[in-house]
Design an enzyme around this catalytic site. Structure first.
Site, mmCIF file in Angstrom:
data_model
loop_
_atom_site.group_PDB
_atom_site.id
_atom_site.type_symbol
_atom_site.label_atom_id
_atom_site.label_comp_id
_atom_site.label_asym_id
_atom_site.label_seq_id
_atom_site.Cartn_x
_atom_site.Cartn_y
_atom_site.Cartn_z
ATOM 1 N N GLY A 181 0.733 -1.261 0.000
ATOM 2 C CA GLY A 181 0.000 0.000 0.000
ATOM 3 C C GLY A 181 0.758 1.304 0.000
ATOM 4 O O GLY A 181 0.125 2.361 -0.051
ATOM 5 N N GLY A 183 2.741 2.666 -2.319
ATOM 6 C CA GLY A 183 3.044 3.233 -3.630
ATOM 7 C C GLY A 183 2.185 4.445 -3.961
ATOM 8 O O GLY A 183 1.037 4.570 -3.511
ATOM 9 N N CYS A 186 -1.037 3.397 -5.661
ATOM 10 C CA CYS A 186 -1.692 2.250 -5.033
ATOM 11 C C CYS A 186 -2.793 2.741 -4.109
ATOM 12 O O CYS A 186 -2.583 3.676 -3.322
ATOM 13 C CB CYS A 186 -0.679 1.429 -4.242
#
Length: 346
Positions: A181, A183, A186
């Site tokens: 998570g 990124g 993301c």
């Protein structure tokens, strides 16, 4: 239900504490590292930064540019066997040391890896990449891949906790990809509520991996060269970059103009854009867990990479590390509530 009350930290929560240094110049810092792998007799030397296996980052063009700097590229999984064969036939000698074949965990994925490896036996690295590395199916696929490719270096992920790092290493992986998570494109944490602050994930997972002789990659969350340094300082062996390497000539994607500014598209591999492109759309049993954005066009990736490497060298001089491999031993993080003076930031 239970709650862990220990504080978990991301890159924005800390800074390095400077220490006395004998280095006279950033140019004295050695960024190349050498690694041995847990399940093979192979050795690797290079600058342990990786371009992410996203189709707007991990392209063949990116690999050609970064391999000149001894930097690694995880090639995205959507190239065909014919495209792989053409690339390997025309690529510079030794490029197999700086690229990985990426794959999912379907039976067709294993067949595709087998075909690529059979045609190009000099390839050394396989990156088994799923959003959720906690499933029994994933562990079984890692075991199956190790059994079939006993002499290849296997990267597997993503996970964020020590016990799963250990399980995947014992299943046959050499390097574990860490991050759920963080990124920039993301949305897993928003859609699912699942995740782990990246700095703490690195610290926990590096400790688990190194205890068994394995290695980890910090995957996601870096937005500045300082973040890359923090990942290394926390114990990451490699650092994988997505958004920081998007928007370049080598990044793939179409160059477009918006309000007079040149831009390139960048999206997460679980985004609706990626799934429509590669899977015919978002399946009705799942949600998109990625964004699609336009990022400013940034020219050749070499210039960006030189900036990143220069930042890491500077970090090392501030804490007295003459080599990148010394950085984690020379690191003391301090907790902070602010990172920078933003009065002149747009």
């Amino acid at each position: 239900m239970r709650i862990e009350n220990d504080i978990k930290l991301g890159f924005k929560d800390v800074m390095f504490r400077p220490k006395r240094s004998t280095l006279k110049s950033r140019s004295q810092v050695k960024l190349e590292r050498s690694f041995k792998f847990m399940h093979t007799n192979s050795n690797w030397s290079g600058v342990p930064i990786m371009a992410a296996n996203m189709d707007t980052v991990g392209t063949f063009e990116m690999a050609l540019a970064l391999s000149d700097m001894k930097v690694f590229t995880a090639i995205h999984k959507h190239y065909s066997l014919e495209e792989w064969n053409k690339f390997i036939q025309n690529a510079p000698q030794g490029i197999e040391n700086y690229i990985a074949i990426s794959t999912g965990t379907a039976s067709t994925d294993l067949d595709k890896i087998s075909q690529i490896m059979e045609s190009n036996p000099q390839l050394k690295f396989i990156c088994i990449d799923v959003a959720n590395g906690y499933s029994e199916h994933f562990v079984a696929f890692v075991k199956q891949t190790r059994k079939k490719f006993h002499d290849k270096i296997i990267i597997a992920g993503n996970v964020v906790t020590g016990e799963m790092v250990e399980e995947l290493l014992l299943a046959g992986a050499d390097i574990i990809k860490v991050g759920i998570g963080p990124g920039s494109v993301c949305t897993t944490r928003i859609k699912t509520g699942v995740g782990y602050p990246q700095l703490s994930a690195i610290i926990e997972c590096a400790d688990a991996a190194h205890g068994l002789g394995g290695l980890i990659i910090s995957d996601g969350g870096c937005t500045t060269p300082g973040d890359v340094s923090k990942a290394f300082g926390a114990g990451a062996d490699f650092v994988m970059l997505g958004g920081m390497l998007a928007g370049h000539n080598e990044s793939g994607g179409e160059l477009i103009e918006i309000n007079g500014k040149r831009m390139k598209q960048f999206y997460g591999m679980s985004s609706s854009t990626a799934m429509e492109k590669h899977a015919g759309g978002v399946a009705d049993y799942r949600a998109s867990e990625g964004k699609t954005v336009e990022v400013p066009y940034r020219g050749n990736v070499e210039n960006t990479m030189l900036d990143i490497l220069g930042g890491i060298r500077s970090t090392c001089t501030y804490v007295g590390a003459s080599q990148l491999k010394e950085l984690s031993k020379r690191t003391t993080f301090i907790r902070v509530s602010e990172q920078e003076n933003r009065v002149y930031t747009d």
